[in-house]
Design an enzyme around this catalytic site. Structure first.
Site, PDB file in Angstrom:
ATOM      1  N   LYS A  59     -32.093   8.002   3.637  1.00  0.00           N
ATOM      2  CA  LYS A  59     -32.210   8.573   2.296  1.00  0.00           C
ATOM      3  C   LYS A  59     -33.574   9.190   2.005  1.00  0.00           C
ATOM      4  O   LYS A  59     -33.724   9.906   1.019  1.00  0.00           O
ATOM      5  CB  LYS A  59     -31.881   7.506   1.248  1.00  0.00           C
ATOM      6  CG  LYS A  59     -30.435   7.069   1.284  1.00  0.00           C
ATOM      7  CD  LYS A  59     -29.519   8.196   0.861  1.00  0.00           C
ATOM      8  CE  LYS A  59     -28.069   7.763   0.900  1.00  0.00           C
ATOM      9  NZ  LYS A  59     -27.178   8.799   0.400  1.00  0.00           N
TER      10      LYS A  59
HETATM   11  C1  LIG Z   1     -27.172   1.850   4.114  1.00  0.00           C
HETATM   12  C2  LIG Z   1     -26.508   3.177   3.966  1.00  0.00           C
HETATM   13  N1  LIG Z   1     -25.707   3.627   4.900  1.00  0.00           N
HETATM   14  C3  LIG Z   1     -25.091   4.830   4.799  1.00  0.00           C
HETATM   15  C4  LIG Z   1     -25.233   5.611   3.702  1.00  0.00           C
HETATM   16  C5  LIG Z   1     -24.418   6.901   3.596  1.00  0.00           C
HETATM   17  O1  LIG Z   1     -25.094   8.106   3.570  1.00  0.00           O
HETATM   18  P1  LIG Z   1     -24.503   9.290   2.696  1.00  0.00           P
HETATM   19  O2  LIG Z   1     -24.754   8.945   1.255  1.00  0.00           O
HETATM   20  O3  LIG Z   1     -25.264  10.504   3.128  1.00  0.00           O
HETATM   21  O4  LIG Z   1     -23.046   9.429   2.959  1.00  0.00           O
HETATM   22  C6  LIG Z   1     -26.030   5.129   2.715  1.00  0.00           C
HETATM   23  C7  LIG Z   1     -26.127   5.839   1.496  1.00  0.00           C
HETATM   24  O5  LIG Z   1     -26.470   5.304   0.462  1.00  0.00           O
HETATM   25  C8  LIG Z   1     -26.693   3.893   2.849  1.00  0.00           C
HETATM   26  O6  LIG Z   1     -27.498   3.402   1.901  1.00  0.00           O
END
Ligand SMILES: Cc1ncc(COP(=O)(O)O)c(C=O)c1O
Length: 493
Positions: free
Chosen positions: A78
């Protein structure tokens, strides 16, 4: 967001490296005297390494490779959208010097935004529901962000609710809400940074990309870029059981950050070619295994992605290269699924097999164990309460009249439970003088002393407040959740 041209490449310069095209070189930061010194932490976001997972892929034909997003400065994938959503808003004039960034987030996006806010001098206000752990709140506050905790027990229209508070804060002058579920800068960031990085790092030899989907920004952006380069690349979505994305009925699950109960604007579902559904238990077990076998301390959603990657890999040829995205580190989950007691409390019991038997727990209680304390049907509720209090317990078996020690299963006619007594007392002012037979609850489940602890945990997670331990057909003790957890914690140290 209408005023932002999200495809304007200059917005993303900080994420993709100022001097180098991500397709040509890994990013190096040279200062004016030729030294490798980055100008600030933000410049170090992105360009995370790939590592081969040889242990986790020893039993599947393809090469399995991980993209280590936990190595971003804020510890997660993020970071990439924290900086680009802010710089896009600056470019569009939506965020001006002295402005406030308002986002309802308790997780990794908050950290990414807070780092950029700290560097650029913005105020950060994060709105979180009151179920969020103190550790997460402390982490955001450590970066200087303000965290507003809102009650979950109120209606969304209530002015104190999570939704009302974040809307009100975002409507103030010079406030900007990045809104990661709607902001098209989110997926576009990955078209300009994560996608090209993967292409460069694998020299174009990438057959499948496996990842969990939260906002869908990463999947959509990386997927769009890779498919442009190589139309037959496969995007595999790793989805928690209980998420809408892979066609399940929405229901609660414990893995954090991925899966949803709605379809966000930032996710283009047509980008995912294959979905793999993964349970909480599988995700947590795989995350723990990755720490022990690969030395990689990963978050729960990494476990989900790794289970999906291995399942998909099992169907692919030996010359395939499968890359799996690992979004964050396990450090944020040490008191959750990395903790044996937490796992047991949440009904994930596989790890306790071999930990001992019911008899072992009883012996560990040792001299505290009185002869089995019990009640008889004609005793009064007042007497039952004083006995519960005397022994500091919340429930007690009730034996047939005349039976004292050595009760057999058929002699245990029921139980008295503190919470049921409380409910009854609220309805009936005369309750204290009544015989307990009038408030009798079903007998507690019975387990034999030579049975595995799993058996007890199974009964407790199915809702029993305690179990009666039996030896040679006779009831000899009561075991509560606390007894089992104390034993497991002691056994583990
Ligand atoms: C721990 C974790 N894994 C995966 C993701 C997924 O990413 P995206 O929001 O780009 O789909 C997030 C998003 O908040 C996350 O915090």
């Amino acid at each position: 967001m209408a005023t932002i041209d999200v495809s304007d490449r200059s917005i993303y310069e900080r994420t993709i490296g100022i001097e180098h095209d991500p397709l040509e070189l890994p990013r190096r930061h040279l200062d004016e005297r030729g030294r490798e010194i980055a100008p600030d932490l933000i410049a170090l976001m992105g360009d995370t390494p790939l590592v081969a997972l040889d242990r986790l892929s020893s039993d599947v034909p393809p090469t399995l490779v991980a993209k280590l997003e936990m190595l971003n400065p804020g510890g997660s994938v993020k970071d990439r959208i924290g900086i680009s959503m802010i710089e896009a808003a600056e470019a569009a004039g939506e965020l001006r010097p002295g402005g406030t960034i308002v986002e309802p987030t308790s997780g990794n996006t908050g950290v990414g935004l807070a780092i950029v806010a700290a560097r650029k001098g913005y105020r950060c206000q994060f709105v979180v529901p009151d179920k969020v752990s103190q550790d997460k709140i402390s982490l955001l506050r450590a970066y200087g962000a303000e965290v507003i905790v809102c009650p979950t027990a109120v209606e969304p229209e209530d002015p104190r609710s999570y939704y009302s508070v974040s809307d009100e804060l975002a409507s103030r002058p010079n406030a900007f809400k990045p809104n990661q579920y709607f902001n098209q800068t989110n997926p576009q960031t990955h078209v300009f940074s994560t996608g090209p990085e993967l292409w460069r790092q694998t020299a174009g030899q990438i057959d499948a990309f496996v990842l969990g989907v939260g906002t869908g920004g990463t999947a959509t952006g990386v997927g769009r870029y890779l498919k442009e380069r190589k139309p037959d690349v496969t995007i595999v979505g790793a989805d928690p059981e209980g998420s809408l994305y892979s066609g399940d009925q929405a229901r609660p699950y414990l893995v954090e950050g991925i899966g949803e109960d709605f379809w966000p604007e930032t996710f283009d579902p047509s980008i995912v070619d294959v979905w793999e559904q993964v349970s909480d238990a599988e995700s947590f077990a795989m995350a723990r295994r990755t720490a022990r076998e690969e030395g990689l301390l990963v978050g729960g959603s990494c476990g989900t992605a790794l289970v999906a990657a291995r399942r998909y890999a099992a169907t692919q040829p030996a010359d395939a290269t499968i890359v799996v995205l690992l979004p964050d580190s396990g450090r944020g989950y040490l008191s959750k699924f990395y903790d044996d007691t937490w796992l047991a409390e949440h009904g994930f019991v596989e790890h306790t097999s071999g930990a001992g038997t019911v008899g072992d727990i009883l012996s560990a209680k040792g001299e505290q164990l009185p002869p089995l304390v019990h009640l008889h049907p004609d005793e009064t509720v007042a007497a039952a309460i004083s006995l519960l209090k005397e022994y500091g317990v919340s429930q007690m078996p009730v034996f047939r009249d005349g039976v004292h020690d050595g009760a057999r299963a058929e002699d245990v006619i029921g139980s008295v439970r503190e919470n049921a007594l409380l409910d009854a007392a609220l309805r009936d002012g005369e309750l204290m003088s009544r015989p307990i037979v009038e408030v009798l609850q079903p007998p507690l489940p019975v387990v034999a002393t030579d049975e595995e602890i799993d058996q007890v945990l199974g009964e407790l997670s199915a809702g029993a407040p305690a179990v009666v331990a039996q030896h040679d057909g006779r009831a000899i003790g009561v075991l509560t959740r606390a007894d089992v957890l104390t034993f497991l914690a002691g056994g583990a140290s």
